[in-house]
Write an enzyme that holds these catalytic residues in place. Structure first.
Site, PDB file in Angstrom:
ATOM      1  N   GLU A 130       0.828  -1.216   0.000  1.00  0.00           N
ATOM      2  CA  GLU A 130       0.000   0.000   0.000  1.00  0.00           C
ATOM      3  C   GLU A 130       0.864   1.269   0.000  1.00  0.00           C
ATOM      4  O   GLU A 130       0.573   2.224  -0.717  1.00  0.00           O
ATOM      5  CB  GLU A 130      -0.940  -0.005   1.208  1.00  0.00           C
ATOM      6  CG  GLU A 130      -1.931  -1.158   1.236  1.00  0.00           C
ATOM      7  CD  GLU A 130      -2.853  -1.190   0.026  1.00  0.00           C
ATOM      8  OE1 GLU A 130      -3.067  -0.129  -0.596  1.00  0.00           O
ATOM      9  OE2 GLU A 130      -3.343  -2.278  -0.314  1.00  0.00           O
ATOM     10  N   GLU A 182      -1.029  -2.386  -9.533  1.00  0.00           N
ATOM     11  CA  GLU A 182      -1.022  -3.376  -8.463  1.00  0.00           C
ATOM     12  C   GLU A 182       0.237  -4.244  -8.532  1.00  0.00           C
ATOM     13  O   GLU A 182       0.867  -4.533  -7.511  1.00  0.00           O
ATOM     14  CB  GLU A 182      -2.277  -4.253  -8.543  1.00  0.00           C
ATOM     15  CG  GLU A 182      -3.567  -3.519  -8.240  1.00  0.00           C
ATOM     16  CD  GLU A 182      -3.608  -2.947  -6.845  1.00  0.00           C
ATOM     17  OE1 GLU A 182      -3.129  -3.622  -5.908  1.00  0.00           O
ATOM     18  OE2 GLU A 182      -4.106  -1.823  -6.676  1.00  0.00           O
TER      19      GLU A 182
END
Length: 260
Positions: A130, A182
């Site tokens: 993250e 991602e």
């Protein structure tokens, strides 16, 4: 015409942007602007969502996050990053298996994640991932990509093909773009957690846990904003040697997190 000229100049300047892993980026949004949005969103979440009252859980998450973010200045010194020196961490009381990091130095972890990421190394893989979204400026890049897509949509609507255009842009551009972000965050996060002294092999175990927790109830990769669990594990394993070298170096330099 004047607006188009300004847009063209900004686009040309944006072509110089490069992600921490060397990927060319298209960024029209300033770091200050996207950071202000991130801080505002985080503050709104803190008002609307209950935060954990379990001091032990909160300390555990903050310990991991602090060890991860402590490695960011090393990257910044190499001229790769421009991010806050201090990060704020909140643990939200929620069954959602999720976490996030926002521009402006904000990290949020939902307590439901602790049932799936059940070791400090596995949670470090999530937080490293993250935080890497912020380091790689993915929010600004995604917002920048939306601008030409919206302009194209306006023209398509004017010619009566707006719906077809939207489906094409989503399937051929926005979804692969998101999956690319991602994957990049997975790899950068793997390096980051290893540099902090967390075992990078736990990242693969994490995605095995995630696959079991989902029960196979995920859309095909081509229709998803995220790579499949199998793709993620394959890519992580492909980079594991590099990450393990960083891990061994971190251990040799005394970085040995003990967060509980």
């Amino acid at each position: 015409m004047r607006r188009l000229a300004v847009f063209a100049v900004a686009a040309a300047l944006a072509a110089c942007a490069t992600s921490p892993l060397g990927r060319k980026q298209f960024i029209l949004i300033s770091d200050d602007s996207i950071s202000q949005q991130g801080v505002a969103s985080f503050q709104q979440m803190q008002k609307e969502m209950p935060q954990s009252k379990d001091a032990r859980k909160t300390q555990y998450v903050r310990c991991i996050a602090d060890n991860i973010t402590a490695q960011i200045p090393n990257l910044r010194e190499k001229g790769q990053l421009s991010v806050p020196g201090a990060w704020e961490v909140s643990v939200f009381e929620s069954e959602d298996v999720n976490a996030f990091a926002l521009p402006g130095g904000k990290i949020g972890v939902f307590t439901g994640l602790l049932k799936v990421a059940n070791t400090q190394d596995q949670l470090a893989a999530v937080i490293g991932h993250e935080v890497s979204h912020v380091l790689a400026r993915h929010s600004a890049e995604r917002a920048s990509a939306d601008i030409p897509a919206q302009i194209g949509g306006a023209f398509a609507s004017a010619y009566g093909v707006g719906q077809l255009y939207g489906m094409g842009v989503n399937a051929l551009f926005l979804l692969p773009y998101s999956r690319g972000h991602e994957s990049e965050a997975d790899l950068l996060g793997l390096d980051l957690m290893a540099s902090a002294g967390f075992d990078p092999r736990a990242a693969v175990t994490l995605w095995q846990n995630m696959a079991r927790a989902s029960g196979g109830q995920k859309p095909p990769e081509i229709l998803s904003t995220h790579p499949s669990d199998e793709t993620r594990m394959h890519d992580l394993n492909a980079r594991m040697k590099t990450a393990l070298d960083l891990y061994v170096t971190a251990k040799g330099q005394g970085r040995n997190p003990k967060c509980g």
